[in-house]
Enzyme design. Structure first.
Site, mmCIF file in Angstrom:
data_model
loop_
_atom_site.group_PDB
_atom_site.id
_atom_site.type_symbol
_atom_site.label_atom_id
_atom_site.label_comp_id
_atom_site.label_asym_id
_atom_site.label_seq_id
_atom_site.Cartn_x
_atom_site.Cartn_y
_atom_site.Cartn_z
ATOM 1 N N ASP A 184 5.997 -2.255 0.543
ATOM 2 C CA ASP A 184 5.959 -2.249 1.994
ATOM 3 C C ASP A 184 6.934 -1.169 2.443
ATOM 4 O OD1 ASP A 184 4.658 -3.588 4.227
ATOM 5 O OD2 ASP A 184 6.701 -3.983 4.886
ATOM 6 N N TYR A 232 4.304 9.645 9.358
ATOM 7 C CA TYR A 232 5.330 10.275 10.189
ATOM 8 C C TYR A 232 5.957 11.513 9.533
ATOM 9 C CZ TYR A 232 5.029 5.804 12.680
ATOM 10 O OH TYR A 232 4.574 4.706 13.379
HETATM 11 P P1 IMP Z 1 2.459 -0.261 4.838
HETATM 12 O O1 IMP Z 1 1.183 0.140 4.182
HETATM 13 O O2 IMP Z 1 2.418 -1.514 5.638
HETATM 14 O O3 IMP Z 1 3.604 -0.243 3.878
HETATM 15 O O4 IMP Z 1 2.689 0.867 5.967
HETATM 16 C C1 IMP Z 1 3.600 1.853 5.829
HETATM 17 C C2 IMP Z 1 3.517 2.804 7.009
HETATM 18 O O5 IMP Z 1 4.793 3.437 7.128
HETATM 19 C C3 IMP Z 1 2.534 3.930 6.785
HETATM 20 O O6 IMP Z 1 1.313 3.693 7.393
HETATM 21 C C4 IMP Z 1 3.238 5.110 7.443
HETATM 22 O O7 IMP Z 1 2.985 5.085 8.793
HETATM 23 C C5 IMP Z 1 4.687 4.817 7.271
HETATM 24 N N1 IMP Z 1 5.204 5.490 6.076
HETATM 25 C C6 IMP Z 1 5.582 4.891 4.920
HETATM 26 N N2 IMP Z 1 5.940 5.806 4.017
HETATM 27 C C7 IMP Z 1 5.773 7.011 4.603
HETATM 28 C C8 IMP Z 1 5.954 8.341 4.142
HETATM 29 O O8 IMP Z 1 6.333 8.636 3.001
HETATM 30 N N3 IMP Z 1 5.677 9.302 5.037
HETATM 31 C C9 IMP Z 1 5.234 9.057 6.289
HETATM 32 N N4 IMP Z 1 5.022 7.844 6.755
HETATM 33 C C10 IMP Z 1 5.305 6.807 5.923
#
Ligand code: IMP
Length: 203
Positions: free
Chosen positions: A78, A163
């Site tokens: 996450d 981002y």
């Molecule tokens: P998850 O899939 O719920 O963990 O969502 C993580 C979200 O955080 C992603 O959709 C991105 O918007 C943001 N995020 C996480 N890691 C990165 C990264 O390495 N670069 C840019 N955005 C990130």
């Protein structure tokens, strides 16, 4: 004293994600350890609701749900962007700020508008990634990685995702959107969490 982490000794690992990009990336990282990975999507496992209030809690609930349902060890992550002047937003809601269309141009604009509305002088932010390895008996090991930097406006570069174009890592002149992915992968929050996981559970 910190307890010694449980070692991973199985042959097969479930990647508790329905995101093919994440599954591929984790599969590549696990390849050197002779681990066969299978995704939660391929096993037809349901996606649990992310009801946690921390990155750790969400990584743990995703990994546990998959490990229990598949009766195999499972790995979940996450991650998100924590903006200091916004009291940590978008944080665990980083994906949701992009709306149903998953448009990160909109999400980045929201961050910038919120900073402007607050007249924030502090443009500091960090990315967080939490990884949980869970076993079917409920045991779990969780690791956190962070990368710190500042937010630029307008966004720069078209590499990476999310981002990345507005995130300038500390000590760099290029945003994550301008840095080629292999270099980013060597210094990212996810890479740092992975290093800890490997050192602890794949030793
Ligand atoms: P998850 O899939 O719920 O963990 O969502 C993580 C979200 O955080 C992603 O959709 C991105 O918007 C943001 N995020 C996480 N890691 C990165 C990264 O390495 N670069 C840019 N955005 C990130």
């Amino acid at each position: 004293m910190t307890a010694v982490a449980r070692r991973f000794t199985d042959k097969k690992l479930v990647i508790a994600s329905h995101n093919p990009g994440k599954v591929r990336e984790i599969g590549e990282l696990m390849a050197p350890f002779g681990v066969e990975v299978v995704s939660a999507g391929a096993l037809g496992l349901p996606e649990p609701e992310e009801t946690g209030t921390t990155f750790e809690a969400n990584a743990e609930l995703k990994a546990l749900a998959a490990a229990t349902a598949a009766r195999l060890p499972a790995l979940a992550d996450d991650s998100g962007l924590v903006v200091h002047a916004l009291d940590g937003d978008p944080g665990i809601y980083s994906a949701r700020w992009a709306g149903p269309g998953k448009d990160f141009t909109i999400a980045m604009r929201k961050v910038e508008d919120a900073l402007t509305a607050k007249k924030a002088g502090d443009r500091g932010a960090h990315f967080v990634a939490c990884l949980t390895l869970a076993w079917p008996d409920g045991h779990r090991e969780t690791f956190r990685g962070e990368v710190h930097g500042t937010l630029v406006w307008p966004p720069r570069g078209d590499q990476g995702f999310g981002y990345d174009p507005m995130f300038l890592p500390e000590g760099e002149t290029r945003t994550f959107g301008e840095i080629e992915p292999p270099t980013k992968h060597g210094m990212s929050h996810r890479a740092r969490a992975f290093e800890k996981l490997v050192a602890a559970c794949f030793r």
